[in-house]
Design an enzyme around this catalytic site. Sequence first.
Site, PDB file in Angstrom:
ATOM      1  N   ARG A   8      54.011-107.144  -7.663  1.00 55.72           N
ATOM      2  CA  ARG A   8      53.379-106.772  -6.945  1.00 55.72           C
ATOM      3  C   ARG A   8      53.763-105.722  -5.617  1.00 55.72           C
ATOM      4  NH1 ARG A   8      52.670-105.576  -0.871  1.00 55.72           N
ATOM      5  NH2 ARG A   8      54.349-107.681  -1.135  1.00 55.72           N
ATOM      6  N   ASP A   9      55.047-105.632  -4.637  1.00 55.62           N
ATOM      7  CA  ASP A   9      55.529-104.987  -3.824  1.00 55.62           C
ATOM      8  C   ASP A   9      55.681-103.773  -5.242  1.00 55.62           C
ATOM      9  OD1 ASP A   9      56.181-104.031  -1.357  1.00 55.62           O
ATOM     10  OD2 ASP A   9      57.819-105.280  -1.183  1.00 55.62           O
ATOM     11  N   HIS A 202      62.849-110.288   3.093  1.00 52.09           N
ATOM     12  CA  HIS A 202      62.599-108.973   2.293  1.00 52.09           C
ATOM     13  C   HIS A 202      63.200-107.318   2.444  1.00 52.09           C
ATOM     14  CE1 HIS A 202      59.240-107.275   0.591  1.00 52.09           C
ATOM     15  NE2 HIS A 202      58.965-106.611   0.597  1.00 52.09           N
ATOM     16  N   HIS A 204      65.071-104.671   1.672  1.00 50.31           N
ATOM     17  CA  HIS A 204      64.986-103.193   1.341  1.00 50.31           C
ATOM     18  C   HIS A 204      66.278-102.439   0.984  1.00 50.31           C
ATOM     19  CE1 HIS A 204      60.536-102.072   1.261  1.00 50.31           C
ATOM     20  NE2 HIS A 204      60.487-103.101   0.666  1.00 50.31           N
ATOM     21  N   CYS A 235      57.299 -99.743   1.184  1.00 51.90           N
ATOM     22  CA  CYS A 235      56.131 -99.885   1.266  1.00 51.90           C
ATOM     23  C   CYS A 235      55.077 -98.452   1.554  1.00 51.90           C
ATOM     24  CB  CYS A 235      56.252-100.419   2.612  1.00 51.90           C
ATOM     25  SG  CYS A 235      54.255-100.594   3.660  1.00 51.90           S
ATOM     26  N   ASN A 245      62.999-102.095  -3.180  1.00 54.53           N
ATOM     27  CA  ASN A 245      63.169-103.843  -2.573  1.00 54.53           C
ATOM     28  C   ASN A 245      64.669-103.596  -3.347  1.00 54.53           C
ATOM     29  OD1 ASN A 245      60.500-104.768  -1.642  1.00 54.53           O
ATOM     30  ND2 ASN A 245      60.394-103.554  -3.537  1.00 54.53           N
TER      31      ASN A 245
END
Length: 283
Positions: A8-9, A202, A204, A235, A245
């Site tokens: 999804r990201d 999470h 990056h 994002c 990511n």
Amino acid sequence: MKLIECPRDAMQGWPDFIPTATKTAYLNQLLRVGFDTLDFGSFVSPKAIPQLRDTAEVLAGLNLSQTKTKLLAIVANLRGAETAAGYPEIQYLGFPLSVSETFQQRNTNKSIAEALAEVAQMQNLCEQRGKELVVYLSMGFGNPYGDPWNPEVLGQFTQKLDALGIRIVALSDTIGASTPETIIPPFRELTAAFPHIEFGAHLHTTPQSWREKVEAAYSAGCRRFDGALGGIGGCPMAADELTGNMATENLVQYLQEQGVPTGLDLAALREAQRMSAAVFAGH
């Protein structure tokens, strides 16, 4: 050790619409790999994230009969949470709560106080529907807006979430600002202060910085990591120059080097990598 794959990201900011059938086939391959959780889609306004306007259709095409992987959907408000909670296949609802007032407004058009009030309503909803709420503390390792950030701020937010009964909190590096110096103290302090909460990372990263970030979080006690194959994504609401990511294949490599079992089907993972390269070709 829990590995959370986040297509999804990877998809949400992709410039060209990925056809529903392509998304579904890719997600079905990811379900064969054996990740703990698949962050597969979101129930947010199609105006905000047009790429994921077909999440319900994608969900209908997923083969969940032979996988242990659980599904997580991102929501931006109570309305989205109510929609997501209506699907029995979805176990986790994820909500981004920013520790930066500026970014909370930018991301969800709410103040932190308003967002926390909504988190309380979402948690009640999850308890009623047998779901679990995952709260992402975005801008969790610093922010470019000058808003206050330190481990104590994260602790204050976690205390409020703990009081609501939330048991999974993921520190999110929304803009790639994290360094080992900003990763280690929060995880060390939070895992000690809230042993009953599962803390995730999470992150990056750039291709050069991924290892030091994973190592920092792991050494400080984090045992839940988000990743996306190929390191794709970021994002779109941050509207800054973004790093990608955390690449899942790098996470897997690090854990293998440490002798930590991942429980993944590596052949299925390689096939997923091949499909990922095809899904995200051309940019």
